[in-house]
Design a protein around this motif. Structure first.
Motif, PDB file in Angstrom:
ATOM      1  N   ASP A 191     -32.565  29.329  18.903  1.00 12.28           N
ATOM      2  CA  ASP A 191     -32.038  27.980  19.081  1.00 12.28           C
ATOM      3  C   ASP A 191     -31.623  27.311  17.772  1.00 12.28           C
ATOM      4  O   ASP A 191     -30.618  26.597  17.730  1.00 12.28           O
ATOM      5  N   GLU A 192     -32.391  27.527  16.700  1.00 10.22           N
ATOM      6  CA  GLU A 192     -32.112  26.834  15.441  1.00 10.22           C
ATOM      7  C   GLU A 192     -31.263  27.669  14.498  1.00 10.22           C
ATOM      8  O   GLU A 192     -30.507  27.109  13.686  1.00 10.22           O
ATOM      9  N   LEU A 193     -31.388  28.986  14.573  1.00  7.27           N
ATOM     10  CA  LEU A 193     -30.619  29.855  13.679  1.00  7.27           C
ATOM     11  C   LEU A 193     -29.460  30.534  14.397  1.00  7.27           C
ATOM     12  O   LEU A 193     -28.674  31.257  13.773  1.00  7.27           O
ATOM     13  N   GLY A 194     -29.361  30.338  15.710  1.00  2.00           N
ATOM     14  CA  GLY A 194     -28.241  30.864  16.469  1.00  2.00           C
ATOM     15  C   GLY A 194     -28.204  32.372  16.580  1.00  2.00           C
ATOM     16  O   GLY A 194     -27.142  32.958  16.787  1.00  2.00           O
ATOM     17  N   ARG A 195     -29.381  33.010  16.478  1.00  2.00           N
ATOM     18  CA  ARG A 195     -29.433  34.463  16.506  1.00  2.00           C
ATOM     19  C   ARG A 195     -29.818  34.953  17.899  1.00  2.00           C
ATOM     20  O   ARG A 195     -30.910  34.699  18.395  1.00  2.00           O
ATOM     21  N   THR A 196     -28.908  35.691  18.508  1.00  2.00           N
ATOM     22  CA  THR A 196     -29.195  36.312  19.805  1.00  2.00           C
ATOM     23  C   THR A 196     -28.982  37.822  19.738  1.00  2.00           C
ATOM     24  O   THR A 196     -28.867  38.490  20.773  1.00  2.00           O
ATOM     25  N   ASP A 197     -28.941  38.356  18.499  1.00  2.00           N
ATOM     26  CA  ASP A 197     -28.625  39.768  18.293  1.00  2.00           C
ATOM     27  C   ASP A 197     -29.877  40.636  18.251  1.00  2.00           C
ATOM     28  O   ASP A 197     -29.951  41.610  17.519  1.00  2.00           O
ATOM     29  N   TRP A 198     -30.869  40.280  19.048  1.00  2.00           N
ATOM     30  CA  TRP A 198     -32.137  41.016  19.011  1.00  2.00           C
ATOM     31  C   TRP A 198     -32.759  41.090  20.404  1.00  2.00           C
ATOM     32  O   TRP A 198     -32.518  40.240  21.255  1.00  2.00           O
ATOM     33  N   HIS A 199     -33.525  42.137  20.584  1.00  2.00           N
ATOM     34  CA  HIS A 199     -34.418  42.259  21.735  1.00  2.00           C
ATOM     35  C   HIS A 199     -35.826  42.442  21.171  1.00  2.00           C
ATOM     36  O   HIS A 199     -36.010  43.094  20.140  1.00  2.00           O
ATOM     37  N   ALA A 200     -36.825  41.835  21.791  1.00  2.00           N
ATOM     38  CA  ALA A 200     -38.201  41.913  21.302  1.00  2.00           C
ATOM     39  C   ALA A 200     -39.085  42.542  22.362  1.00  2.00           C
ATOM     40  O   ALA A 200     -38.961  42.241  23.558  1.00  2.00           O
ATOM     41  N   VAL A 201     -39.984  43.409  21.915  1.00  2.00           N
ATOM     42  CA  VAL A 201     -40.943  44.035  22.821  1.00  2.00           C
ATOM     43  C   VAL A 201     -42.350  43.745  22.317  1.00  2.00           C
ATOM     44  O   VAL A 201     -42.637  43.859  21.126  1.00  2.00           O
ATOM     45  N   LEU A 258     -45.569  31.687  28.897  1.00  2.00           N
ATOM     46  CA  LEU A 258     -44.967  30.948  27.782  1.00  2.00           C
ATOM     47  C   LEU A 258     -43.570  31.474  27.491  1.00  2.00           C
ATOM     48  O   LEU A 258     -42.643  30.682  27.241  1.00  2.00           O
ATOM     49  N   SER A 259     -43.385  32.777  27.537  1.00  2.00           N
ATOM     50  CA  SER A 259     -42.063  33.352  27.317  1.00  2.00           C
ATOM     51  C   SER A 259     -41.072  32.826  28.355  1.00  2.00           C
ATOM     52  O   SER A 259     -39.925  32.485  28.026  1.00  2.00           O
ATOM     53  N   ARG A 260     -41.539  32.724  29.597  1.00  2.00           N
ATOM     54  CA  ARG A 260     -40.671  32.194  30.660  1.00  2.00           C
ATOM     55  C   ARG A 260     -40.303  30.741  30.387  1.00  2.00           C
ATOM     56  O   ARG A 260     -39.134  30.345  30.513  1.00  2.00           O
ATOM     57  N   VAL A 308     -37.139  39.096  25.794  1.00  2.00           N
ATOM     58  CA  VAL A 308     -38.500  39.489  25.445  1.00  2.00           C
ATOM     59  C   VAL A 308     -39.098  40.324  26.571  1.00  2.00           C
ATOM     60  O   VAL A 308     -39.061  39.928  27.736  1.00  2.00           O
ATOM     61  N   GLN A 309     -39.652  41.458  26.217  1.00  2.00           N
ATOM     62  CA  GLN A 309     -40.223  42.408  27.172  1.00  2.00           C
ATOM     63  C   GLN A 309     -41.709  42.596  26.867  1.00  2.00           C
ATOM     64  O   GLN A 309     -42.106  42.798  25.711  1.00  2.00           O
ATOM     65  N   PHE A 310     -42.566  42.511  27.872  1.00  2.00           N
ATOM     66  CA  PHE A 310     -43.996  42.778  27.745  1.00  2.00           C
ATOM     67  C   PHE A 310     -44.291  44.104  28.442  1.00  2.00           C
ATOM     68  O   PHE A 310     -44.048  44.241  29.647  1.00  2.00           O
ATOM     69  N   THR A 311     -44.817  45.065  27.709  1.00  2.00           N
ATOM     70  CA  THR A 311     -45.044  46.394  28.278  1.00  2.00           C
ATOM     71  C   THR A 311     -46.469  46.603  28.758  1.00  2.00           C
ATOM     72  O   THR A 311     -46.717  47.543  29.519  1.00  2.00           O
TER      73      THR A 311
END
Length: 412
Positions: free
Chosen positions: A245-255, A269-271, A279-282
């Motif tokens: 939101d603040e840095l405008g970065r959407t070029d990532w996926h997080a696990v 919280l992620s929702r 964001v993926q929770f395994t």
């Protein structure tokens, strides 16, 4: 049993390791200690709880180590739940100790600081007591429950004092814990040994990157570890929201890999932060899948906030990231710097905005990421290697068998 003092040599000696909060061999530190002692000639027994999905057999012999497991339901519902859990664990431990029979060394791993009770029973029968302090329980209480120095806090401090007093030798996971054993525990310097946790290098061997794990994004961020109230997964998620939101970065996926009693709350919280698509929770996953994710990760996250426990604790995930050659973003904690050095970049404690900026900085600098990863691997194969901890562990066992201050040798 033989009447001489315990030497550093293992042949013919019997060690019993007591664990309450994890099953074995799932507890990696304990398992490394077991195999080190076994290779030195010790006969090793372990008493621990059963796991829920693994380590479920009541008894097993694995690579020469005999493991005795008991059923245990984790505490829920506040102090009464912990009393039930710990009472059950002590009862089962006492029952299984009788099955194991006489031992030369009883090696108790905390938490909780209650295993000195069965250790004292064995000491009266000639064993020596090695206290393996995995956590500073008073600091854990303050950091996890936020109740301040109340009656229960004073109780856990008293139990820690009793444990130190009963122990012939203390194993500390880092120099900060050693300082506590000397200062708060009143132990002699020669009775406290630093045995650092270290990743099992054979478990963390990089494999080729799998770009499909990035879910169509250029970069993969990774968190590995327990998800409890004090572990900072909420800080990581809020930092990722700021990154977007603040840095405008959407070029990532997080696990986020791992589980714990805050897992469901972190998914929620992620929702709420609108991160579900990125964001993926395994949950807990097999080692082979863990290595695939870490081998593909561009940046790994260590978001533990500063609190009385985290500032002085060595985080296993940091060491595991380093073993895999991954660059790390961490909050600025004392022992995080000791472990990672230049393999990490450090945001001011609990500063989520700066944490997000450091993630962005590393995503934009692949050469820096590569340099940091190499530094981490060199530290794990050098000063932080398990080889050094093995030497310290065996020295501690040799010291446990030395005559005590009065010159008396252990009764057999």
């Amino acid at each position: 049993m033989p009447g001489d003092a315990i030497s550093g040599d293992g042949p013919g000696r019997r060690a019993l390791i007591l664990v309450e909060n994890l099953s074995v061999p799932f507890d990696r530190r304990v398992w490394q200690e077991c195999t080190t002692l076994r290779d030195a000639g010790w006969t090793v027994h372990v008493i621990c709880p059963r796991g829920s999905k693994r380590d479920t057999e009541p008894e097993a012999v694995i690579d020469g180590v005999r493991i005795h497991r008991y059923p245990l339901r984790a505490a829920t519902g506040g102090p009464a739940g912990y009393l039930r859990e710990y009472g059950s664990a002590l009862w089962h431990t006492a029952r299984l100790i009788r099955k194991v029979g006489p031992v030369d060394v009883v090696h108790a791993c905390n938490p909780p600081d209650l295993l000195f009770l069965p250790a004292l029973w064995l000491k009266r029968r000639g064993a020596r007591f090695v206290f393996d302090q995995h956590d500073l329980v008073p600091e854990l209480y303050l950091s996890r429950f936020g109740r301040g120095e109340d009656l229960l806090y004073r109780a856990v401090c008293a139990l820690e004092r009793r444990t130190y007093r009963a122990a012939d030798v203390v194993l500390a996971t880092n120099e900060s814990y050693r300082d506590v054993a000397l200062r708060r525990g009143g132990k002699r310097p020669e009775d406290v040994f630093v045995v650092r946790s270290a990743p099992a290098v054979e478990r963390f061997q990089p494999v080729p990157e799998e770009t499909e794990l990035k879910r169509g994004r250029p970069h993969l961020l990774c968190y590995l570890g327990v998800m409890g109230p004090q572990d900072g997964v909420d800080y990581a998620l809020r930092s990722l929201a700021r990154l977007r939101d603040e840095l405008g970065r959407t070029d990532w996926h997080a696990v986020f890999i791992g589980s714990g009693d805050a897992f469901d709350a972190m998914v929620e919280l992620s929702r709420r932060l609108g991160l579900t698509e990125q964001v993926q929770f395994t949950g807990r996953i097999p080692d082979a899948d863990l290595v695939r994710y870490l081998s593909t990760a561009d940046v790994c996250l260590s978001p533990d906030p500063r609190n009385p426990l985290n500032d002085v604790s060595t985080m296993n995930k940091v060491l595991e990231y380093m073993a895999m050659g991954r660059p790390i973003v961490s909050f600025d904690l004392k022992e995080a710097r000791v472990s990672a050095g230049d393999a990490a970049v450090y945001a001011p404690a609990d500063d989520e905005a700066e944490f997000a900026k450091l993630i962005a900085l590393l995503l934009d600098d692949p050469e820096k990421r590569t340099r940091m990863g190499k530094i981490g691997q060199e530290r794990i194969s050098g000063p932080l290697s398990w080889r050094n901890s093995q030497t310290s562990l065996l020295a501690a066992y040799a010291s446990a068998g030395n005559p005590d201050r009065s010159g008396k040798r252990p009764r057999r």
